[in-house]
Design an enzyme around this catalytic site. Structure first.
Site, PDB file in Angstrom:
ATOM      1  N   CYS A  50     119.155 114.426 -32.080  1.00 39.21           N
ATOM      2  CA  CYS A  50     120.099 113.533 -32.725  1.00 39.21           C
ATOM      3  C   CYS A  50     121.459 114.233 -32.742  1.00 39.21           C
ATOM      4  O   CYS A  50     121.552 115.381 -33.186  1.00 39.21           O
ATOM      5  CB  CYS A  50     119.646 113.209 -34.144  1.00 39.21           C
ATOM      6  SG  CYS A  50     120.878 112.265 -35.087  1.00 39.21           S
ATOM      7  N   ASP A  57     114.435 113.946 -31.457  1.00 31.00           N
ATOM      8  CA  ASP A  57     114.072 112.548 -31.229  1.00 31.00           C
ATOM      9  C   ASP A  57     113.099 112.521 -30.055  1.00 31.00           C
ATOM     10  O   ASP A  57     113.241 113.291 -29.102  1.00 31.00           O
ATOM     11  CB  ASP A  57     115.306 111.703 -30.893  1.00 31.00           C
ATOM     12  CG  ASP A  57     116.191 111.455 -32.099  1.00 31.00           C
ATOM     13  OD1 ASP A  57     115.643 111.234 -33.188  1.00 31.00           O
ATOM     14  OD2 ASP A  57     117.421 111.466 -31.938  1.00 31.00           O
ATOM     15  N   VAL A  72     113.356 110.486  -5.383  1.00 33.28           N
ATOM     16  CA  VAL A  72     113.705 111.627  -6.226  1.00 33.28           C
ATOM     17  C   VAL A  72     112.573 112.648  -6.134  1.00 33.28           C
ATOM     18  O   VAL A  72     111.393 112.287  -6.132  1.00 33.28           O
ATOM     19  CB  VAL A  72     113.986 111.205  -7.692  1.00 33.28           C
ATOM     20  CG1 VAL A  72     112.740 110.675  -8.377  1.00 33.28           C
ATOM     21  CG2 VAL A  72     114.582 112.363  -8.485  1.00 33.28           C
ATOM     22  N   GLU A  73     112.928 113.905  -6.011  1.00 32.69           N
ATOM     23  CA  GLU A  73     111.930 114.967  -5.951  1.00 32.69           C
ATOM     24  C   GLU A  73     111.433 115.178  -7.380  1.00 32.69           C
ATOM     25  O   GLU A  73     112.213 115.390  -8.297  1.00 32.69           O
ATOM     26  CB  GLU A  73     112.566 116.238  -5.364  1.00 32.69           C
ATOM     27  CG  GLU A  73     111.573 117.302  -4.968  1.00 32.69           C
ATOM     28  CD  GLU A  73     111.074 118.086  -6.152  1.00 32.69           C
ATOM     29  OE1 GLU A  73     109.839 118.252  -6.275  1.00 32.69           O
ATOM     30  OE2 GLU A  73     111.898 118.526  -6.977  1.00 32.69           O
ATOM     31  N   HIS A  91     120.047 107.533 -28.589  1.00 36.55           N
ATOM     32  CA  HIS A  91     118.978 107.000 -27.743  1.00 36.55           C
ATOM     33  C   HIS A  91     119.542 106.197 -26.574  1.00 36.55           C
ATOM     34  O   HIS A  91     119.090 106.338 -25.435  1.00 36.55           O
ATOM     35  CB  HIS A  91     118.042 106.088 -28.539  1.00 36.55           C
ATOM     36  CG  HIS A  91     117.400 106.731 -29.724  1.00 36.55           C
ATOM     37  ND1 HIS A  91     117.264 108.084 -29.903  1.00 36.55           N
ATOM     38  CD2 HIS A  91     116.833 106.170 -30.812  1.00 36.55           C
ATOM     39  CE1 HIS A  91     116.650 108.338 -31.037  1.00 36.55           C
ATOM     40  NE2 HIS A  91     116.374 107.183 -31.620  1.00 36.55           N
ATOM     41  N   GLU A  92     120.500 105.345 -26.878  1.00 40.40           N
ATOM     42  CA  GLU A  92     121.077 104.485 -25.844  1.00 40.40           C
ATOM     43  C   GLU A  92     121.735 105.328 -24.749  1.00 40.40           C
ATOM     44  O   GLU A  92     121.588 105.051 -23.549  1.00 40.40           O
ATOM     45  CB  GLU A  92     122.102 103.525 -26.455  1.00 40.40           C
ATOM     46  CG  GLU A  92     121.517 102.546 -27.463  1.00 40.40           C
ATOM     47  CD  GLU A  92     121.439 103.077 -28.903  1.00 40.40           C
ATOM     48  OE1 GLU A  92     121.207 102.261 -29.793  1.00 40.40           O
ATOM     49  OE2 GLU A  92     121.611 104.297 -29.132  1.00 40.40           O
TER      50      GLU A  92
END
Length: 152
Positions: A50, A57, A72-73, A91-92
């Protein structure tokens, strides 16, 4: 951005990056660029901090993408996601930043991310984003994460 031949983590002992900005994501050529299919990465133990309190979080991330010329590796992705462990962001921001970084690296035909964040202060926050509609004919399964149900 690392090229397909400049793998920074593959086959090497690699320390966890100190931040998402320092983490290097590697890509490899898609052996089936002419085929529409979904690749899914699930990170059920994603952790960040946070930015206000510094408390951890936790989230369950599900990333689905329809590759174009690149994949993507996976080890570099694990290290990139792990770099959020000491990163303070809402979070967003975490969810969308991960998706945008993958889109920039891979130029996929489609990408969606579901960030299912565990409750803090009694409120779960779920964050969803996608690049646009999924290509026709692609089987895109449900992300399989049950909605949060509190005690009530």
């Amino acid at each position: 951005m690392a090229s397909a031949t400049d793998h920074t983590t593959l086959g090497k002992q690699t320390a966890l990056p100190q931040s998402p900005e320092e983490a290097v994501l590697d890509r490899v050529p898609n052996p089936h660029p002419d085929t529409l299919y979904v690749a899914r990465f699930t990170a059920p133990e994603f952790t960040s901090l946070c930015p206000v309190t510094g408390q951890p979080d936790f989230a369950h991330l599900v990333i689905d993408y329809v590759p174009g010329d690149w994949l993507v590796e996976s080890k570099s992705l694990k290290l990139y996601l792990g770099a959020f462990r000491n990163h303070g962001a809402f979070h967003e921001d975490c969810t969308i930043a991960i998706a945008k970084r993958l889109v920039e690296l891979l130029a996929p035909k489609y990408l969606r991310i579901g960030g299912y964040w565990y409750p803090r202060g009694g409120i779960p926050i779920d964050v969803f984003w996608q690049t646009g509609p999924c290509p026709d004919g692609v089987w895109l399964p449900d992300q399989g994460v049950a909605p949060y149900r509190g005690r009530g």
